[in-house]
Structures are given as structure tokens and as C-alpha cells.
Design a protein around this motif. Sequence first.
Motif, PDB file in Angstrom:
ATOM      1  N   GLN A   2       0.813  -1.189   0.000  1.00  0.00           N
ATOM      2  CA  GLN A   2       0.000   0.000   0.000  1.00  0.00           C
ATOM      3  C   GLN A   2       0.862   1.261   0.000  1.00  0.00           C
ATOM      4  O   GLN A   2       2.018   1.245   0.425  1.00  0.00           O
ATOM      5  N   THR A   3       0.244   2.351  -0.464  1.00  0.00           N
ATOM      6  CA  THR A   3       0.965   3.618  -0.566  1.00  0.00           C
ATOM      7  C   THR A   3       1.420   4.119   0.796  1.00  0.00           C
ATOM      8  O   THR A   3       2.556   4.607   0.956  1.00  0.00           O
ATOM      9  N   GLU A   5       2.168   2.402   3.475  1.00  0.00           N
ATOM     10  CA  GLU A   5       3.306   1.631   3.946  1.00  0.00           C
ATOM     11  C   GLU A   5       4.591   2.038   3.226  1.00  0.00           C
ATOM     12  O   GLU A   5       5.670   2.097   3.838  1.00  0.00           O
TER      13      GLU A   5
END
Length: 371
Positions: A2-3, A5
Motif C-alpha cells: 500500500q501507498t 506503507e
Amino acid sequence: MQTFELILLSFLIICALAVSLSRNLLVSLIIFMSYSLVMSILWIVLQSPDLAITEAAVGAGVTSIIFFVTLYKIKGLREFNSAPQEAIEEETTEVVEETVVTTKKHHEKTINERLQEWIAKYEMPLYKRFYNVMAVVLSTVIILCMLLTVSELPSYGDPSNPANNEVSEKYIMDTMEDTGAVNIVAGMILDYRAFDTFGESTVLFVAAGTVIILLRNDRKKKEKEENDRMYEPKPDIILQNIAKLLVPVALMFGIYVVLNGHLSPGGGFSGGAIMGAALILYYNAFGAENCKKFFTYRTFNTIIVCALSFYAVAKSYSFYTGANHIHSIIPKGTPGNILSSGLILPLNIAVGVIVMCTMFGFYSLFHKEEI
């Protein structure tokens, strides 16, 4: 991945590079605290609240306080003086004068004398050259091995990931039945991998003992009351009133985290760090003399030795009965109740008091050079 993370991981890399490049110790410490806070957020995102609590309490909390005290003792905080230019000019006047004199003498020397001094200064013995070369070679080999290992790891989310193999499946499916603990992490740490946790607790004890040996002073020099008064904090009504409010709450919360470690995120390491931080706050507000009323060097030794001994005896019995297929007399209880999970609850208490005493002992050692 995910972005969010990716952003957190990028920030961690930036913090690591910034600490390496920063020449100011206080700035490096602040970056280190930011790194720990981001790590705790990352653990939450990765659904590991136990590690998040420990990282926030130990990494961003207690460890940072110890570093601040260390900087204060080595006068590393004076770089942030309100008038740095004047302070630098006053402190370096003599150094500048000596440098001018040395420079004049240097110009008066012949070229041959300068060459001989340069050769004597930079000439390196053979063993030092070999040591430096081997250090570079060893570091390069380790870096290459790590890069090769990372390149062979399965990609994020791959079904063949080690996180999805039969070991993790065993933990997820059978922890409650095998250990009686609702919290899978507690069952794994204090049952399946209890020997590792015992080693970690022993490392804390050995580390505390080593710091005591390194920082201890001559007892005869510490008999004067004047030397002890210089370490006592100045009475601060605001700090003391806040401490009276926060210390009991923090201690109760730490006890709650320890006692509910087998039911919810938490456990001995997290709760012990919280209780240790509470004692450190009390120490700063009321001083060492008040702390001696309930916590002395004998208390420190007694608690840690008893906790480690209980841990060793309890898990030795558990390992012996399990390895020989002997029925254990310790009931697992009903999963979900506070009195359940067999030995995990008392082991959590033992680990909690070890961590609490070690954290508070470290702070006391760095602050006053004795417990």
C-alpha cells in the motif's frame, strides 16, 4: 504494497540516512525518536500491536530519555546555546592563539623537516593496513550476502511467503488449544518460543550488571551528602503535581498490560516498559531519596533474580513434561478468563518486573552512576 506503507518505509530510510549524516548529537537523537515513532505506526499497520506498544515505550520513550541524560552528562546539549557565536568565541580564543603560534613555527621549518613529520604522522604499520583492508573486505562480503538474501526472498503477498507456511498456520490454529491463551503472540512467545524469551530476559539482566560494573564509582567517594545532593532534581511544584497524577495511572496501565497479555495485545515487555517509564517520571519529580524508600539496589537484585529463577524453573518443568509426554498439573483454564493460559500469566508477570527494573536501573545508573 500500500501507498501508506511505502511512505512509512521511505521515511525510515530517510531517518537512517539523516542520523548517519548528522553531526549534531541532539538532532540525531530527535531523528532517532522519530524513527521509533514511525516504526510503532508501521507495526500497527502490519497488525502487530504488541510490538507497537513496546517500540513506542522503549524506543521513543525510555531509550530516548537515557540518551538525553547521557548528552546532558557529556555536555552535548550546549550546542543549542541561545548565543552560540559568543560562546564559541570565548571557548576557542586560547585555541586560536595556540594555532597561530604553531603555524608560525611550522612556516619556519624547512621543507625536509615538514616532509619527515608528514611521513611520521601518516606512516601506518603493516598490521594496521592489513586490519583496515580486512575490515573493508568483511563489510563488503556481509553487505553482498545480505543483498543476495533479500533478492531471494519471496515478494510481498506471495502465497509461498514464510508468513504463510505451516508453522504460522500451527500457531494460528492451535495456540488456544495448546496454551489456553487468546493472544496468539503471547502463546507463541511464552510457550512455543519460551526459551528465546528467557534468553532475552537474561540478556537484560546481564546488560544491567555490565553497566553497573562499568559505571560504578568508589563507594568511599560517595559517602558525602554534598555529592548526593548535586544529583537531586530541584523541587518543581508543577512537575510534582503532574507526576502525582500520571505515575499511578501509568503504573496501573502497565499492570493491566502485563496481566492481560494473554488476552489482548500487550504482555511483559510492553507493560514492563510502561511501568519503568512511570518510575523514571517519579525519579525526576521527587528525586533518588524518595525512590530509595521503596526501590533500592537490594530490591533490584532480589526482584530480577527471583523472576529469572521462577522463569527458569517453570519452563524447565513445562519443557520436561512436554518432551516426555507427561501430563502437566498446571491447568490451562478457560480461554478468555484472566486466570487462564497456564504458565503464561505468571511468566508475563516475571518478564514485566524484569523489564521494569532494568529500564529504571539503567536510567538511575546513567543519571547518578548507581542504583
